[in-house]
Every structure is written in C-alpha cells, then in structure tokens.
Design a protein around this motif. Sequence first.
Motif, PDB file in Angstrom:
ATOM      1  N   SER A   1      12.355  -0.421  -3.083  1.00 50.62           N
ATOM      2  CA  SER A   1      12.096  -1.719  -3.716  1.00 50.62           C
ATOM      3  C   SER A   1      10.787  -2.362  -3.261  1.00 50.62           C
ATOM      4  O   SER A   1      10.243  -3.217  -3.948  1.00 50.62           O
ATOM      5  CB  SER A   1      13.267  -2.669  -3.438  1.00 50.62           C
ATOM      6  N   PHE A   2      10.261  -1.955  -2.112  1.00 51.62           N
ATOM      7  CA  PHE A   2       9.029  -2.542  -1.579  1.00 51.62           C
ATOM      8  C   PHE A   2       7.776  -1.844  -2.110  1.00 51.62           C
ATOM      9  O   PHE A   2       6.651  -2.264  -1.844  1.00 51.62           O
ATOM     10  CB  PHE A   2       9.038  -2.480  -0.050  1.00 51.62           C
ATOM     11  N   PHE A   3       7.943  -0.774  -2.862  1.00 50.23           N
ATOM     12  CA  PHE A   3       6.787  -0.087  -3.453  1.00 50.23           C
ATOM     13  C   PHE A   3       6.284  -0.867  -4.667  1.00 50.23           C
ATOM     14  O   PHE A   3       7.088  -1.454  -5.404  1.00 50.23           O
ATOM     15  CB  PHE A   3       7.182   1.312  -3.932  1.00 50.23           C
ATOM     16  N   PRO A   4       4.977  -0.860  -4.915  1.00 48.64           N
ATOM     17  CA  PRO A   4       4.487  -1.398  -6.187  1.00 48.64           C
ATOM     18  C   PRO A   4       4.936  -0.496  -7.331  1.00 48.64           C
ATOM     19  O   PRO A   4       5.381   0.644  -7.095  1.00 48.64           O
ATOM     20  CB  PRO A   4       2.965  -1.377  -6.019  1.00 48.64           C
ATOM     21  N   GLU A   5       4.816  -0.964  -8.542  1.00 45.16           N
ATOM     22  CA  GLU A   5       5.284  -0.175  -9.683  1.00 45.16           C
ATOM     23  C   GLU A   5       4.511   1.132  -9.810  1.00 45.16           C
ATOM     24  O   GLU A   5       5.074   2.152 -10.208  1.00 45.16           O
ATOM     25  CB  GLU A   5       5.140  -0.983 -10.974  1.00 45.16           C
ATOM     26  N   GLN A   6       3.225   1.102  -9.475  1.00 43.46           N
ATOM     27  CA  GLN A   6       2.401   2.314  -9.582  1.00 43.46           C
ATOM     28  C   GLN A   6       1.600   2.523  -8.288  1.00 43.46           C
ATOM     29  O   GLN A   6       0.399   2.268  -8.252  1.00 43.46           O
ATOM     30  CB  GLN A   6       1.465   2.235 -10.788  1.00 43.46           C
ATOM     31  N   PRO A   7       2.239   2.979  -7.245  1.00 42.80           N
ATOM     32  CA  PRO A   7       1.510   3.220  -5.993  1.00 42.80           C
ATOM     33  C   PRO A   7       0.500   4.357  -6.137  1.00 42.80           C
ATOM     34  O   PRO A   7       0.751   5.340  -6.838  1.00 42.80           O
ATOM     35  CB  PRO A   7       2.627   3.598  -5.018  1.00 42.80           C
ATOM     36  N   VAL A   8      -0.630   4.219  -5.479  1.00 41.47           N
ATOM     37  CA  VAL A   8      -1.622   5.305  -5.425  1.00 41.47           C
ATOM     38  C   VAL A   8      -1.286   6.170  -4.216  1.00 41.47           C
ATOM     39  O   VAL A   8      -1.215   5.672  -3.084  1.00 41.47           O
ATOM     40  CB  VAL A   8      -3.056   4.742  -5.315  1.00 41.47           C
ATOM     41  N   VAL A   9      -1.064   7.461  -4.466  1.00 39.73           N
ATOM     42  CA  VAL A   9      -0.580   8.359  -3.411  1.00 39.73           C
ATOM     43  C   VAL A   9      -1.448   9.619  -3.359  1.00 39.73           C
ATOM     44  O   VAL A   9      -2.191   9.926  -4.300  1.00 39.73           O
ATOM     45  CB  VAL A   9       0.894   8.741  -3.651  1.00 39.73           C
ATOM     46  N   PHE A  10      -1.295  10.361  -2.264  1.00 39.84           N
ATOM     47  CA  PHE A  10      -2.109  11.566  -2.073  1.00 39.84           C
ATOM     48  C   PHE A  10      -1.400  12.790  -2.642  1.00 39.84           C
ATOM     49  O   PHE A  10      -0.230  13.038  -2.358  1.00 39.84           O
ATOM     50  CB  PHE A  10      -2.383  11.784  -0.583  1.00 39.84           C
ATOM     51  N   GLN A  11      -2.125  13.564  -3.416  1.00 40.53           N
ATOM     52  CA  GLN A  11      -1.581  14.761  -4.052  1.00 40.53           C
ATOM     53  C   GLN A  11      -2.387  15.998  -3.641  1.00 40.53           C
ATOM     54  O   GLN A  11      -3.608  15.933  -3.485  1.00 40.53           O
ATOM     55  CB  GLN A  11      -1.680  14.631  -5.585  1.00 40.53           C
ATOM     56  N   TRP A  12      -1.676  17.096  -3.463  1.00 39.84           N
ATOM     57  CA  TRP A  12      -2.358  18.396  -3.320  1.00 39.84           C
ATOM     58  C   TRP A  12      -1.360  19.468  -3.733  1.00 39.84           C
ATOM     59  O   TRP A  12      -0.597  19.985  -2.918  1.00 39.84           O
ATOM     60  CB  TRP A  12      -2.837  18.619  -1.890  1.00 39.84           C
ATOM     61  N   HIS A  13      -1.319  19.761  -5.024  1.00 41.73           N
ATOM     62  CA  HIS A  13      -0.357  20.774  -5.479  1.00 41.73           C
ATOM     63  C   HIS A  13      -0.818  21.411  -6.787  1.00 41.73           C
ATOM     64  O   HIS A  13      -1.537  20.798  -7.587  1.00 41.73           O
ATOM     65  CB  HIS A  13       1.040  20.153  -5.678  1.00 41.73           C
ATOM     66  N   GLY A  14      -0.352  22.661  -6.964  1.00 40.10           N
ATOM     67  CA  GLY A  14      -0.578  23.359  -8.227  1.00 40.10           C
ATOM     68  C   GLY A  14       0.740  23.615  -8.937  1.00 40.10           C
ATOM     69  O   GLY A  14       0.810  23.614 -10.158  1.00 40.10           O
ATOM     70  N   ASP A  15       1.815  23.837  -8.166  1.00 43.87           N
ATOM     71  CA  ASP A  15       3.152  24.022  -8.725  1.00 43.87           C
ATOM     72  C   ASP A  15       3.885  22.681  -8.765  1.00 43.87           C
ATOM     73  O   ASP A  15       3.447  21.691  -8.173  1.00 43.87           O
ATOM     74  CB  ASP A  15       3.954  25.019  -7.883  1.00 43.87           C
ATOM     75  N   THR A  16       5.038  22.690  -9.412  1.00 43.54           N
ATOM     76  CA  THR A  16       5.871  21.485  -9.451  1.00 43.54           C
ATOM     77  C   THR A  16       7.315  21.871  -9.749  1.00 43.54           C
ATOM     78  O   THR A  16       7.574  22.975 -10.246  1.00 43.54           O
ATOM     79  CB  THR A  16       5.386  20.506 -10.535  1.00 43.54           C
ATOM     80  N   PHE A  17       8.243  20.959  -9.438  1.00 43.89           N
ATOM     81  CA  PHE A  17       9.642  21.182  -9.837  1.00 43.89           C
ATOM     82  C   PHE A  17       9.765  20.753 -11.294  1.00 43.89           C
ATOM     83  O   PHE A  17      10.107  19.619 -11.602  1.00 43.89           O
ATOM     84  CB  PHE A  17      10.636  20.445  -8.937  1.00 43.89           C
TER      85      PHE A  17
END
Length: 237
Positions: free
Chosen positions: A127-143
């Motif tokens: 609940s404390f996260f903003p609606e669209q947090p900016v986060v760090f990504q490093w991936h080529g695959d995904t679930f």
Amino acid sequence: MRLHYLQHVPFENPGSILIWAKENGHRITSTQFYQNEPLPRQQDFDWLVIMGGPMNIYEEEFYPWLAAEKVFIREAIETGKVVIGLCLGGQLIADVIGGKVTQNPVKEIGWFPVRLSEHARLSPLFSFFPEQPVVFQWHGDTFSILPEEAQCIAESDACKHQAFIYKNRVFGFQYHLENTASIIESLVENCRAEMIPGAYVQTPEELLAHPAYIEQSNQWMERFLTQLEKMDREGIL
C-alpha cells in the motif's frame, strides 16, 4: 527468524535484504551454487530468498544444480515457508508451481516504471508503493504463464507479468528492489555483453546515474519485508 538465501553467481547477492535481516537480528545462512555448496534441510530455515543470475531456468545442461534447486524450492513452498524470488528466482518459483518461463518480447535492462494492480495496492504489503514505481530491471526471460492460484500484481509496457503472489506466502518479482549501487556496478561489469541497444535497454551510464532510485527501492524493500515479517509473526499471511 531464520533466513536462507540461494545465490547463483558471486555478483548478485541479496543486497538490502541482507542489511534488513542483520539490523533486525535474523539468522542468515546461504547456499552459493557457484561454489557447489550444499542445500540445507528444510527444517533449518523459515524464509527462503532466491536470487537472480544470468543463466536461464532451463539450462540444466550447463548448471546441473538447477534440478536440485527446483526440487528444493518446491519443497519449501509445500511446507508453507515464506519464499521470495527475484528475477531468475521468481522465474524458478513460477516454473515449480506450474507456470511457464519464456523469452520476453523485449529485453529490459535499466530503470523503468511498473504498474501495481489495485488489489496489490490495497494490501498492507504494497500500500505504500506509488501506483507506478520506477524499478530496476535486468532480464530477457519472464514468467509468461502463471497458474490460476498465482495472482499477477504488477505489469509494464514491456512485460505483462512483473510480479505475482502465490498462496499468500510466496512472492515472485521480475524486477529488483534489493540492488545496491555496488551490485549494479558488478552487473554492468560482468554482464555488459547483454546490453545490446534496444527500446528498453539503457546505457551503463544511465543505470548508474540514479542513486535516488536505488535508495528508494531499498526503502520499499525494507518496508515490504518489515510488514511481511509482522504478518508472518502474527499468523495473518
């Protein structure tokens, strides 16, 4: 609380998760797969954290320990432990609970916003996260496919499934909130060859230009873990 983590390569450790665990007096143990360390008994830990890594979940031919790791993760989930998977770790969880891991339409490397679901934002865990947090990504695959019992709680323009919850105690994240500046520097140093220019691939300079993002992400992780530990202790997960 006894926290065990699974680490696949020397340069991707739990970062701010370790800081939180130490500050709160939790016992920490680990299995370093790249050093061929053994897995613990299930009764020897309470929470399991599964780290990222440059390998794919289906590369058992090159990383034979992946087979034993999947069995171990499945047993941890079945025995009701809190399990948190980050990037590769989230993909391993998705695989053992019946999901499918495939190549994402695009590679994501850098700082990008994700959209949390309304359900997630109503939870005290998020609940404390903003609606669209900016986060760090490093991936080529995904679930890419999740089983019915798993609830997707975040998405982005580049990746349909960014995070999920399974049976209230298992969490898979495609992105990283735990990374410190030194971990990101090590990722650039060790995995630079993956940074092929693309719509969602930033430059090394861009990755390292946002200390405020790192600090904010680590604070979100700390609040998530603190709330998770509280709910686990009170038996309301």
